[in-house]
Design a protein around this motif. Structure first.
Motif, mmCIF file in Angstrom:
data_model
loop_
_atom_site.group_PDB
_atom_site.id
_atom_site.type_symbol
_atom_site.label_atom_id
_atom_site.label_comp_id
_atom_site.label_asym_id
_atom_site.label_seq_id
_atom_site.Cartn_x
_atom_site.Cartn_y
_atom_site.Cartn_z
ATOM 1 N N GLY A 133 29.629 36.234 54.433
ATOM 2 C CA GLY A 133 28.954 35.781 53.226
ATOM 3 C C GLY A 133 29.675 34.743 52.401
ATOM 4 O O GLY A 133 29.145 34.271 51.397
ATOM 5 N N SER A 134 30.880 34.336 52.779
ATOM 6 C CA SER A 134 31.675 33.319 52.090
ATOM 7 C C SER A 134 31.958 33.721 50.636
ATOM 8 O O SER A 134 31.158 33.483 49.727
ATOM 9 C CB SER A 134 30.974 31.956 52.128
ATOM 10 N N ILE A 135 33.125 34.326 50.432
ATOM 11 C CA ILE A 135 33.504 34.787 49.092
ATOM 12 C C ILE A 135 33.837 33.602 48.191
ATOM 13 O O ILE A 135 34.626 32.736 48.552
ATOM 14 C CB ILE A 135 34.696 35.752 49.173
ATOM 15 N N LYS A 136 33.238 33.585 47.004
ATOM 16 C CA LYS A 136 33.478 32.529 46.022
ATOM 17 C C LYS A 136 34.498 32.960 44.969
ATOM 18 O O LYS A 136 35.284 32.163 44.478
ATOM 19 C CB LYS A 136 32.168 32.165 45.317
ATOM 20 N N ARG A 137 34.464 34.255 44.612
ATOM 21 C CA ARG A 137 35.293 34.723 43.501
ATOM 22 C C ARG A 137 35.669 36.183 43.725
ATOM 23 O O ARG A 137 34.876 36.973 44.230
ATOM 24 C CB ARG A 137 34.523 34.578 42.184
ATOM 25 N N ILE A 138 36.922 36.526 43.334
ATOM 26 C CA ILE A 138 37.427 37.889 43.431
ATOM 27 C C ILE A 138 37.981 38.303 42.066
ATOM 28 O O ILE A 138 38.738 37.564 41.441
ATOM 29 C CB ILE A 138 38.561 38.007 44.469
ATOM 30 N N MET A 151 48.890 37.526 44.207
ATOM 31 C CA MET A 151 47.577 37.841 44.778
ATOM 32 C C MET A 151 46.656 36.622 44.741
ATOM 33 O O MET A 151 45.902 36.365 45.682
ATOM 34 C CB MET A 151 46.938 39.018 44.041
ATOM 35 N N VAL A 152 46.711 35.874 43.660
ATOM 36 C CA VAL A 152 45.878 34.672 43.520
ATOM 37 C C VAL A 152 46.237 33.638 44.591
ATOM 38 O O VAL A 152 45.374 33.152 45.342
ATOM 39 C CB VAL A 152 46.059 34.060 42.113
ATOM 40 N N ASN A 153 47.506 33.306 44.667
ATOM 41 C CA ASN A 153 47.941 32.215 45.553
ATOM 42 C C ASN A 153 47.979 32.613 47.025
ATOM 43 O O ASN A 153 47.607 31.829 47.905
ATOM 44 C CB ASN A 153 49.320 31.719 45.099
ATOM 45 N N THR A 177 40.378 33.674 42.246
ATOM 46 C CA THR A 177 40.828 35.060 42.167
ATOM 47 C C THR A 177 41.503 35.317 40.833
ATOM 48 O O THR A 177 42.296 34.501 40.362
ATOM 49 C CB THR A 177 41.828 35.374 43.305
ATOM 50 N N THR A 178 41.171 36.446 40.232
ATOM 51 C CA THR A 178 41.875 36.881 39.028
ATOM 52 C C THR A 178 42.276 38.334 39.237
ATOM 53 O O THR A 178 41.517 39.135 39.791
ATOM 54 C CB THR A 178 41.011 36.717 37.757
ATOM 55 N N ALA A 179 43.505 38.669 38.809
ATOM 56 C CA ALA A 179 44.056 39.987 39.117
ATOM 57 C C ALA A 179 44.712 40.620 37.898
ATOM 58 O O ALA A 179 45.275 39.933 37.041
ATOM 59 C CB ALA A 179 45.086 39.867 40.244
ATOM 60 N N THR A 180 44.637 41.937 37.827
ATOM 61 C CA THR A 180 45.404 42.742 36.882
ATOM 62 C C THR A 180 46.105 43.817 37.685
ATOM 63 O O THR A 180 45.445 44.627 38.347
ATOM 64 C CB THR A 180 44.493 43.393 35.826
ATOM 65 N N CYS A 181 47.438 43.810 37.661
ATOM 66 C CA CYS A 181 48.214 44.733 38.492
ATOM 67 C C CYS A 181 48.897 45.781 37.614
ATOM 68 O O CYS A 181 49.608 45.438 36.666
ATOM 69 C CB CYS A 181 49.257 43.974 39.302
ATOM 70 N N VAL A 182 48.678 47.042 37.963
ATOM 71 C CA VAL A 182 49.145 48.163 37.150
ATOM 72 C C VAL A 182 49.985 49.109 38.008
ATOM 73 O O VAL A 182 49.600 49.445 39.131
ATOM 74 C CB VAL A 182 47.939 48.929 36.559
ATOM 75 N N ARG A 183 51.127 49.533 37.468
ATOM 76 C CA ARG A 183 51.952 50.532 38.144
ATOM 77 C C ARG A 183 51.510 51.917 37.662
ATOM 78 O O ARG A 183 51.395 52.156 36.456
ATOM 79 C CB ARG A 183 53.427 50.312 37.810
ATOM 80 N N VAL A 184 51.265 52.815 38.605
ATOM 81 C CA VAL A 184 50.776 54.152 38.273
ATOM 82 C C VAL A 184 51.722 55.211 38.829
ATOM 83 O O VAL A 184 52.490 54.948 39.757
ATOM 84 C CB VAL A 184 49.343 54.366 38.825
ATOM 85 N N PRO A 185 51.687 56.441 38.275
ATOM 86 C CA PRO A 185 52.613 57.483 38.709
ATOM 87 C C PRO A 185 52.186 58.159 40.009
ATOM 88 O O PRO A 185 51.884 59.353 40.073
ATOM 89 C CB PRO A 185 52.605 58.472 37.536
ATOM 90 N N SER A 210 46.056 51.513 45.359
ATOM 91 C CA SER A 210 44.598 51.527 45.258
ATOM 92 C C SER A 210 44.145 50.277 44.515
ATOM 93 O O SER A 210 44.847 49.787 43.625
ATOM 94 C CB SER A 210 44.120 52.774 44.506
ATOM 95 N N GLU A 211 42.973 49.774 44.892
ATOM 96 C CA GLU A 211 42.467 48.547 44.276
ATOM 97 C C GLU A 211 40.970 48.635 44.029
ATOM 98 O O GLU A 211 40.215 49.086 44.894
ATOM 99 C CB GLU A 211 42.733 47.343 45.189
ATOM 100 N N SER A 212 40.566 48.215 42.848
ATOM 101 C CA SER A 212 39.156 48.000 42.544
ATOM 102 C C SER A 212 38.888 46.515 42.752
ATOM 103 O O SER A 212 39.478 45.677 42.068
ATOM 104 C CB SER A 212 38.849 48.396 41.096
ATOM 105 N N VAL A 213 38.030 46.199 43.717
ATOM 106 C CA VAL A 213 37.798 44.803 44.094
ATOM 107 C C VAL A 213 36.331 44.452 43.873
ATOM 108 O O VAL A 213 35.431 45.114 44.396
ATOM 109 C CB VAL A 213 38.170 44.550 45.574
ATOM 110 N N ASN A 214 36.107 43.417 43.092
ATOM 111 C CA ASN A 214 34.761 42.892 42.862
ATOM 112 C C ASN A 214 34.688 41.491 43.443
ATOM 113 O O ASN A 214 35.553 40.655 43.161
ATOM 114 C CB ASN A 214 34.451 42.856 41.363
ATOM 115 N N ILE A 215 33.691 41.246 44.283
ATOM 116 C CA ILE A 215 33.553 39.920 44.885
ATOM 117 C C ILE A 215 32.176 39.333 44.594
ATOM 118 O O ILE A 215 31.196 40.062 44.419
ATOM 119 C CB ILE A 215 33.782 39.946 46.414
ATOM 120 N N GLU A 216 32.143 38.022 44.539
ATOM 121 C CA GLU A 216 30.884 37.269 44.445
ATOM 122 C C GLU A 216 30.835 36.351 45.654
ATOM 123 O O GLU A 216 31.796 35.632 45.928
ATOM 124 C CB GLU A 216 30.841 36.459 43.156
ATOM 125 N N THR A 217 29.731 36.398 46.389
ATOM 126 C CA THR A 217 29.618 35.649 47.634
ATOM 127 C C THR A 217 28.530 34.585 47.560
ATOM 128 O O THR A 217 27.593 34.683 46.758
ATOM 129 C CB THR A 217 29.314 36.597 48.808
#
Length: 339
Positions: A148-153, A217-219, A231-239, A245-252
């Protein structure tokens, strides 16, 4: 008779280094001679490989004579210093640090995604292993991009402390015990307490407000996927000890239905589809720990855009996110290039 290869593991006593050794054993990589290298602090330790004791040696510039493949996981500074020496001695370096990832003369490889890029190793004798959070994301997204050719993540990560190394694992364990016993915890590895907390900072901040981890992640995604994906990312350290784990939203560009996405991912290399939420079946970090597959689930359409899709992606950051990917690169090298 199958050809054997002489292998060095640099950073052998670290969290990723020990996993590299395990992966070489488990995947029955055709090792002839093996050498374990680390800093002077680790000299004197004895590790095992295939049931035999192997002493840890100090990493030096002349450590690579006779070595065919050098697996590096000793930090960026050591990789910058010692990879050229290893390559000069005739070894192909597979480096797990960020030192070489964006070098245009060094391929950045995930075997399920861009195996053809490995041919570029000849320029410097170095192959870069991508960032752990990038690896699992692109493994999950490659079949969807091809269709589907990803345009944005838009990606938000929930990353285990093992990504920082053994000291961070110990810190989470100690802080948890201290809090459960009513004692004030100490934090030395992270800027704030990690036990029973989430830290929206991985690595240092850049001038644009993003962290270095987020910009990786972007580059790296663009370089691996060979596409100008926004691509835009928010990276969080968890206990959590093991598993990102990643929540990924894509636009194709082309619409991908949930049914089609499941069909594409069901047959994708390196992917395990875990997507039956009605029965409580979805990817979890505890299920990914110790595994080499990337788990994908919670697939659903994003109806805020024309062609949007949400996914939940989980993998063991020390395995597929680091050690396994490096050994897979080594396997591809000996199968296709170092005959």
């Amino acid at each position: 008779m199958k050809k054997l290869w002489n292998v060095a593991v640099v950073g052998a006593t670290g969290a990723v280094g020990t996993q590299m050794i395990e992966c070489l054993e488990e995947r029955k990589f055709p090792v002839g001679k093996i050498k374990f290298l680390a800093s002077v602090r680790s000299v004197g330790q004895v590790l095992e490989f295939n049931g035999k004791p192997v002493p840890v040696e100090e990493l030096k510039h002349d450590s690579f004579e006779g070595i065919d493949i050098a697996l590096f996981s000793a930090g960026g500074a050591r990789s910058e210093e010692f990879c050229p020496s290893a390559a000069k001695a005739g070894a192909v370096c597979i480096d797990n640090s960020s030192a070489w990832r964006m070098d245009p003369e060094v391929p950045l490889v995930v075997p399920e995604v861009n195996p053809h890029a490995l041919a570029g190793y000849r320029k410097k004798g170095i192959v870069a292993n991508p960032n752990c959070s990038t690896i699992q994301m692109v493994v999950a997204l490659k079949p969807l991009h091809d269709f589907g050719s990803i345009k944005r993540i838009v990606v938000s990560t929930y990353q285990a402390v093992s990504g920082t190394g053994n000291k961070a694992i110990d810190e989470l364990r100690k802080q948890t015990g201290e809090l459960l016993n009513g004692r004030p915890p100490k934090n030395e590895v992270y800027p704030h307490r990690i036990a029973f907390n989430c830290l929206p900072q991985i690595d240092s901040f850049c001038d644009n407000g993003y962290t270095k981890e987020e910009m990786k992640m972007v580059n790296e995604t663009r370089k691996i996927m060979e596409a100008e994906i926004k691509t835009t990312a928010t990276c969080v350290r968890v206990p959590v000890f093991y598993g990102h784990s990643e929540s990924v939203n894509i636009e194709t560009a082309k619409k991908i239905t949930v049914a089609k996405a499941r069909e594409l991912l069901e047959d994708a290399p390196g992917v395990e589809l875990v997507d039956n939420p009605a029965n409580g079946e979805y990817p979890m970090a505890m299920d990914a720990a110790g595994e080499d597959l990337t788990l994908v689930g919670r697939i659903r359409e994003d109806d805020t855009v024309a062609n949007g899709l949400n996914l939940w992606v989980v993998a063991d950051n020390l395995r597929k996110g680091a050690a396994t990917n490096a050994v897979q690169i080594a396997e591809l090298l000996v199968e296709e290039y170092l005959k």
